[in-house]
Design a protein around this motif. Structure first.
Motif, PDB file in Angstrom:
ATOM      1  N   ASP A  50       0.857  -1.041  -0.010  1.00 49.79           N
ATOM      2  CA  ASP A  50      -0.011   0.021  -0.131  1.00 49.79           C
ATOM      3  C   ASP A  50       0.972   1.181  -0.049  1.00 49.79           C
ATOM      4  O   ASP A  50       0.365   2.305   0.056  1.00 49.79           O
ATOM      5  CB  ASP A  50      -1.138  -0.087   1.416  1.00 49.79           C
ATOM      6  N   ARG A  51       2.255   0.975  -0.163  1.00 47.63           N
ATOM      7  CA  ARG A  51       3.065   2.137  -0.151  1.00 47.63           C
ATOM      8  C   ARG A  51       3.043   3.093  -1.733  1.00 47.63           C
ATOM      9  O   ARG A  51       2.603   2.349  -2.628  1.00 47.63           O
ATOM     10  CB  ARG A  51       4.518   1.888  -0.162  1.00 47.63           C
ATOM     11  N   GLY A  52       3.188   4.090  -2.063  1.00 51.26           N
ATOM     12  CA  GLY A  52       3.864   4.884  -3.052  1.00 51.26           C
ATOM     13  C   GLY A  52       2.679   5.775  -3.319  1.00 51.26           C
ATOM     14  O   GLY A  52       2.002   6.250  -2.525  1.00 51.26           O
ATOM     15  N   ILE A  53       2.749   6.332  -4.677  1.00 49.79           N
ATOM     16  CA  ILE A  53       1.921   7.609  -4.974  1.00 49.79           C
ATOM     17  C   ILE A  53       0.294   6.940  -5.194  1.00 49.79           C
ATOM     18  O   ILE A  53       0.016   6.043  -5.919  1.00 49.79           O
ATOM     19  CB  ILE A  53       2.324   8.077  -6.477  1.00 49.79           C
ATOM     20  N   LEU A  54      -0.480   7.782  -4.423  1.00 51.96           N
ATOM     21  CA  LEU A  54      -1.823   7.145  -4.204  1.00 51.96           C
ATOM     22  C   LEU A  54      -2.770   7.707  -5.217  1.00 51.96           C
ATOM     23  O   LEU A  54      -3.711   7.352  -5.860  1.00 51.96           O
ATOM     24  CB  LEU A  54      -2.359   7.376  -2.896  1.00 51.96           C
ATOM     25  N   SER A  55      -2.416   9.034  -5.527  1.00 56.62           N
ATOM     26  CA  SER A  55      -3.255   9.710  -6.468  1.00 56.62           C
ATOM     27  C   SER A  55      -2.474  11.002  -6.523  1.00 56.62           C
ATOM     28  O   SER A  55      -2.038  11.826  -5.901  1.00 56.62           O
ATOM     29  CB  SER A  55      -4.771  10.114  -5.642  1.00 56.62           C
ATOM     30  N   THR A  56      -2.684  11.505  -8.193  1.00 54.62           N
ATOM     31  CA  THR A  56      -2.233  12.776  -8.373  1.00 54.62           C
ATOM     32  C   THR A  56      -3.106  13.650  -9.300  1.00 54.62           C
ATOM     33  O   THR A  56      -3.735  13.023 -10.160  1.00 54.62           O
ATOM     34  CB  THR A  56      -0.643  12.481  -9.343  1.00 54.62           C
ATOM     35  N   ARG A  57      -3.198  14.933  -9.436  1.00 50.92           N
ATOM     36  CA  ARG A  57      -4.134  15.562 -10.291  1.00 50.92           C
ATOM     37  C   ARG A  57      -3.333  16.829 -10.582  1.00 50.92           C
ATOM     38  O   ARG A  57      -2.454  17.546  -9.860  1.00 50.92           O
ATOM     39  CB  ARG A  57      -5.358  16.137  -9.359  1.00 50.92           C
ATOM     40  N   LEU A  58      -3.632  17.111 -11.905  1.00 53.70           N
ATOM     41  CA  LEU A  58      -2.987  18.386 -12.597  1.00 53.70           C
ATOM     42  C   LEU A  58      -3.786  19.190 -13.042  1.00 53.70           C
ATOM     43  O   LEU A  58      -4.987  18.709 -13.477  1.00 53.70           O
ATOM     44  CB  LEU A  58      -2.106  18.064 -13.390  1.00 53.70           C
ATOM     45  N   GLN A  59      -3.874  20.408 -12.921  1.00 58.90           N
ATOM     46  CA  GLN A  59      -4.834  21.189 -13.437  1.00 58.90           C
ATOM     47  C   GLN A  59      -4.298  22.516 -14.124  1.00 58.90           C
ATOM     48  O   GLN A  59      -3.277  23.080 -13.500  1.00 58.90           O
ATOM     49  CB  GLN A  59      -5.954  21.752 -12.524  1.00 58.90           C
TER      50      GLN A  59
END
Ligand code: UT7
Length: 331
Positions: free
Chosen positions: A178-187
């Motif tokens: 469950d480690r790591g980048i969970l979510s990314t958003r760009l705008q």
């Protein structure tokens, strides 16, 4: 249920700043300003300025070598370099390509993303997607800018804000934990393009004697407008990534925000209802280092032992474009 790809994890980080320190008092000798004004309005006390004989890639190289060493990854095993920058060594080729040669990387592909101060988050997001798609197993993600070369040292409203630096992170495929980048958003909102920009030097207004005389090759900014939209946008996108990750602000161990102005960071923390002791601030020492600000701050807190295994870290950034983004990572 379809099988989900392993998350990307941060294997190592590194950063580098020039040795030359420029204090607020130094600036007060060349423009009509004061240490008191700069400190109270921005939180900045000093910044670093790259020497004339060096370029963005020199800082990026140091940060990258430190990140690779921290990750224990041999440069020969590196698969991609994605560099967030708006101040590459050349108009072209990319900083990524110049850096690749300096590092001595071989079987890689490299390119830049230009999202100004949000460059690192954009680069991180692209690398994350390449890794999660299974196309590559690791990537070096860099945020490096030398904005001192684009400052009008007669304009007190901008020259006091910025500094030079580079930060880097090595990203690799995780192990389905469950480690790591969970979510990314760009705008982005391109209608604000001319609220923060460099007027000349591009195809719209190529360099001429006149553009140089009119000082149009340095940063123009409507600071008040940037300030307002920055706080609103970073709050909104931070809440969204947390929601997407199934987390609340109370789960966040540490926020690593873009370092533009201490008042922006404090306003953001207040709106998110996160106490300032869980928010990283290093702009007092470096000013706004554009794409480098988030990875430099992240590297400093990792090395200081402020991130423990399992901690939830929220990154966010905002800058010219306007372009903004946020990412939530479980370490
Ligand atoms: O990375 C993303 C990009 N950048 C940002 O996020 C920056 C966002 N904006 C800001 O951080 C702030 O708007 C600034 C720090 C740029 C400016 O702070 P402010 O509180 O918005 O000041 P202001 O521009 O409204 O200026 C207030 C006064 C003005 O004088 P008057 O018109 O009230 O007489 C300015 O001329 O302060 C004056 N001023 C200065 N005085 C001393 C502006 N710069 C300086 C200075 N020293 N360096």
């Amino acid at each position: 249920m379809t099988q989900t790809a392993p998350r990307s994890v941060i294997l190592g980080t590194g950063s580098a700043v020039p040795s030359k320190v420029v204090t607020n008092d130094d600036l007060a000798k060349i423009v009509d300003t004061s240490d008191e004004w700069i400190t109270t309005r921005t939180g900045i006390r000093e910044r670093r300025v790259l020497e004339d004989s060096k370029a963005t890639s020199d800082l990026a190289l140091l940060a990258s070598e430190r990140a690779l060493e921290d990750a224990g990854l041999d440069v020969g095993d590196l698969e991609a370099i994605i560099a967030g920058t708006c101040t590459p060594d050349y108009q072209f080729p990319s900083l990524g390509c110049v850096l690749e040669a300096k590092l001595g990387a071989k079987e890689v592909f490299s390119f830049d993303v230009n999202a100004a101060c949000s460059g690192f988050l954009n680069a991180l997001s692209v690398a994350d997607l390449f890794i999660r798609s299974g196309r590559i197993g690791n990537a070096l993600v860099v945020g490096s800018d030398v904005l001192s070369r684009y400052l009008d040292w007669q304009d007190r409203s901008t020259c006091i804000l910025f500094g030079d630096a580079a930060g880097a992170a090595v990203l690799g495929a995780g192990d389905n934990g469950d480690r790591g980048i969970l979510s990314t958003r760009l705008q982005t909102d391109g209608s604000y393009a001319e609220t923060l920009y460099i007027r000349a030097g591009g195809t719209k207004k190529p360099a001429t004697q006149e553009t140089v005389e009119n000082r149009e090759h340095s940063i123009y900014m409507n600071g008040k407008e940037v300030f307002k939209v920055a706080v609103r946008s970073m709050e909104d996108i931070s809440r969204r990534v947390l929601e997407e990750a199934g987390l609340g602000v109370e789960d966040v161990s540490l926020v690593v925000p873009h370092q533009a102005n201490r008042r922006i960071i404090a306003a953001l923390a207040a709106r998110l209802d996160i106490p300032m002791d869980r928010v990283v601030v290093n702009l007092d020492r470096y000013g706004n280092t554009s794409a480098a600000s988030v990875p430099v701050a992240l590297d400093e807190v990792r090395r200081a032992g402020r991130i423990a295994e399992g901690d939830i870290v929220l990154l966010n950034a905002f800058g010219a474009g306007f372009a903004w983004g946020a990412s939530v990572i479980r370490f």
